[in-house]
Enzyme design. Structure first.
Site, PDB file in Angstrom:
ATOM      1  N   CYS A 169      12.509 -13.156  -3.722  1.00 31.52           N
ATOM      2  CA  CYS A 169      11.611 -13.716  -4.750  1.00 31.52           C
ATOM      3  C   CYS A 169      12.396 -14.222  -5.961  1.00 31.52           C
ATOM      4  CB  CYS A 169      10.562 -12.691  -5.164  1.00 31.52           C
ATOM      5  SG  CYS A 169      11.243 -11.098  -5.592  1.00 31.52           S
ATOM      6  N   CYS A 205       0.809  -1.207   0.000  1.00 30.58           N
ATOM      7  CA  CYS A 205       0.000   0.000   0.000  1.00 30.58           C
ATOM      8  C   CYS A 205       0.851   1.270   0.000  1.00 30.58           C
ATOM      9  CB  CYS A 205      -0.863   0.009   1.247  1.00 30.58           C
ATOM     10  SG  CYS A 205      -1.697  -1.543   1.535  1.00 30.58           S
ATOM     11  N   CYS A 265      16.524  -6.758  -0.549  1.00 32.16           N
ATOM     12  CA  CYS A 265      15.948  -8.096  -0.479  1.00 32.16           C
ATOM     13  C   CYS A 265      15.854  -8.640  -1.904  1.00 32.16           C
ATOM     14  CB  CYS A 265      14.549  -8.027   0.135  1.00 32.16           C
ATOM     15  SG  CYS A 265      13.673  -9.605   0.057  1.00 32.16           S
ATOM     16  N   ASP A 293       9.004  -5.092 -17.320  1.00 35.12           N
ATOM     17  CA  ASP A 293       9.694  -5.240 -16.035  1.00 35.12           C
ATOM     18  C   ASP A 293       9.846  -6.676 -15.573  1.00 35.12           C
ATOM     19  OD1 ASP A 293       7.093  -5.704 -14.444  1.00 35.12           O
ATOM     20  OD2 ASP A 293       6.750  -3.752 -15.352  1.00 35.12           O
TER      21      ASP A 293
HETATM   22 FE1  SF4 Z   1      10.567  -7.367  -2.733  1.00 37.37          FE
HETATM   23 FE2  SF4 Z   1      10.841  -9.805  -3.730  1.00 37.37          FE
HETATM   24 FE3  SF4 Z   1      11.841  -9.237  -1.311  1.00 37.37          FE
HETATM   25 FE4  SF4 Z   1       9.182  -9.349  -1.692  1.00 37.37          FE
HETATM   26  S1  SF4 Z   1      10.642 -11.055  -1.853  1.00 37.37           S
HETATM   27  S2  SF4 Z   1      10.335  -7.773  -0.554  1.00 37.37           S
HETATM   28  S3  SF4 Z   1       8.978  -8.528  -3.798  1.00 37.37           S
HETATM   29  S4  SF4 Z   1      12.488  -8.367  -3.311  1.00 37.37           S
END
Ligand code: SF4
Length: 503
Positions: free
Chosen positions: A475, A20, A472, A384
């Protein structure tokens, strides 16, 4: 609730999820804040188009929350915004669809609209909005003897814990300090208002962005992205640092660290897709990062062009995220750029529509092909990502229908293989396109002439190495920075190729 130990849990049902836009404002002298909050929320609209809400402290000792469904412009009329009256503090929220969450009734869906308010007398009177997701919430609820399903969302659960603690100690700010450290493996960028304080908090890894700045005529504002501040005339911003809590009140601004230090893990996908191009995170502008993603793609796959394995007439981008990268790609590879779509600005982002059918229709409502740049052309199309593939497949289908001769799809991210537990709703992991398909199958399913991903290391280079080491990547890699309830292994197909040209 100090002293609660985190425990691991085998639960698979994550319940409702959030992803959000949040906003907050404090001004020293009461003013009509409704219009300013709505303006900022409109600049955060891309982060959620399902519902919106505004809370203000416009009457003595109390907080008024106005929830709305749909876009910000549909949620509040001018009359409603003016009717919110004069206030010194307000927060706002834009929310994206979570209606496919298990067990979500319409009544619960409405209750999940943020800001969520809790009113138990004058000193336990607050409203709260957040961007993120707590994978820990369900097991913390069980541990504390709550039924998690009684809550509209993990945000509602956090708000209830804060309210419970605030009733015990008669102080909301201290309750926030006591409760939120329990959620140290969660993702949240949060704004909270009491009748006389605005509070901004970011989780210890800083998964989701949050910035703040001083208003030109006094006071402060906090927003998920820089555009939520600049619309109010704020030209200098600072990040709310991972793990930091800021309190804005009549004495100015106070900062405090709420969590044990953790390695920063800003969501890399914010650069690829989620944030607006004018957002800036760790001093890196999203526009620059996306332009460089296009250049990295071109550098990496130049050989295919030099050897004549791929021939294109034009380079093009899929709006919005792909267009900037397409300009970088075209400049680097030395081919002309052409627009292939006109975007309807008044239709929301397709990925954040709640069902596949709605997503497909959303793509056609949103994008209109430009046939004179497409008919008979061999196109390098920059986009993307492919998450479930629904949006991407429909986009490609529209280009074939418009008369394209060849379609070479270049993506500015690696394969999206693992579920996100930090606020990106991707649905069941078995629906992730690159997880269930080898690249050859994906190219067939997408119906493209060739398919090419950007490797993680090149993506890190594009966002800037300094930023790229603090993100991060779970994914893409399955390397989760927290304990997560379901940890997946690599995809069964075992295909790690990033590029495929159909025979
Ligand atoms: Fe972002 Fe992927 Fe980490 Fe989720 S897992 S926070 S989408 S980088």
């Amino acid at each position: 609730m100090p002293g609660l130990e985190a425990i691991s849990s085998p639960e698979i049902d994550h319940g409702p999820r959030e992803h959000c836009g949040v906003f907050g404002i404090y001004v020293p002298k009461a003013a009509e804040l409704g219009g300013a909050i709505a303006s900022s929320l409109m600049n955060l609209q891309h982060r959620g188009q399902d519902a919106a809400g505004i809370a203000v402290n416009s009457y003595e000792g109390g907080i008024v929350v106005t929830p709305g469904e749909g876009l910000v412009s549909e949620s509040f009329t001018d009359r409603e915004l003016r009717g919110m009256g004069e206030a010194t503090i307000g927060i706002g929220h834009t929310r994206y669809a979570t209606s496919d969450a298990p067990g979500m009734t319409t009544e619960k869906w409405r209750r999940a609209i943020q800001p969520i308010d809790k009113n138990y007398g004058t000193n336990v009177n607050f409203a709260l909005g957040e961007n993120g997701h707590s994978d820990q919430a369900q097991r913390i609820a069980t541990e504390l003897g709550f039924n998690f399903n009684d809550f509209a969302s993990d945000t509602d659960f956090k708000a209830e814990l804060i309210a419970k603690r605030a009733r015990e100690i008669d102080n909301v700010e201290k309750a926030v300090i006591d409760v939120l450290p329990m959620f140290d493996d969660s993702a949240f960028s949060m704004t909270i208002m009491t009748k006389d304080e605005l509070i901004a908090v970011r989780d210890p890894r800083g998964f989701r962005p949050l910035v703040w700045g001083e208003l030109p005529n006094g006071g402060y504002a906090v927003a998920s992205e820089v555009a939520g501040l600049s619309i109010l005339g704020i030209d200098k911003h600072k990040e709310v640092m991972p793990g930091e809590m800021l309190v804005f009140d009549k004495n100015g601004v106070r900062s405090q660290t709420l969590f044990e230090p953790k390695e920063p893990k800003l969501c890399l996908f914010e650069f690829v897709y989620t944030s607006r191009p004018d957002n800036e995170m760790y001093e890196r502008t999203v526009w620059d990062a996306r332009f460089d993603m296009g250049r990295e793609l071109a550098r990496l796959y130049r050989k295919l062009f030099d050897e004549g394995l791929i021939k294109v007439d034009y380079v093009s981008g899929v709006p919005e995220s792909g267009v900037i990268a397409a300009h970088g790609f075209a400049e680097e590879i030395g081919r002309p750029y052409r627009d292939i779509f006109v975007k309807n600005r008044y239709v929301g982002r397709s990925f954040i529509q709640p069902t596949a059918e709605k997503q497909k229709k959303g793509v056609r409502d949103k994008l209109n092909p430009l046939p004179h740049n497409i008919v008979g052309q061999r196109l390098a199309v920059i986009d993307d990502s492919r998450i479930r593939g629904t949006t991407s497949n429909e986009t490609v289908e529209m280009l074939w229908e418009a008369g394209a001769k060849e379609l070479h799809l270049f993506l500015t991210s690696p394969q999206y293989l693992y579920s996100c537990y930090y606020g990106m709703q991707t649905g069941d992991h078995t629906r992730l396109s690159a997880r269930k398909n080898s690249i050859e199958q994906e190219a067939l399913e997408a119906n493209v002439t060739s398919l090419h991903y950007l490797p993680l290391e090149n993506l890190r280079t594009a966002v800037g190495r300094r930023v790229g080491e603090r993100v991060c990547t779970a994914c893409f890699t399955g390397d989760y920075p927290t304990d997560v309830s379901v940890k997946l292994g690599p995809p069964a197909h075992g295909d790690s190729r990033l590029s495929y040209i159909r025979k």
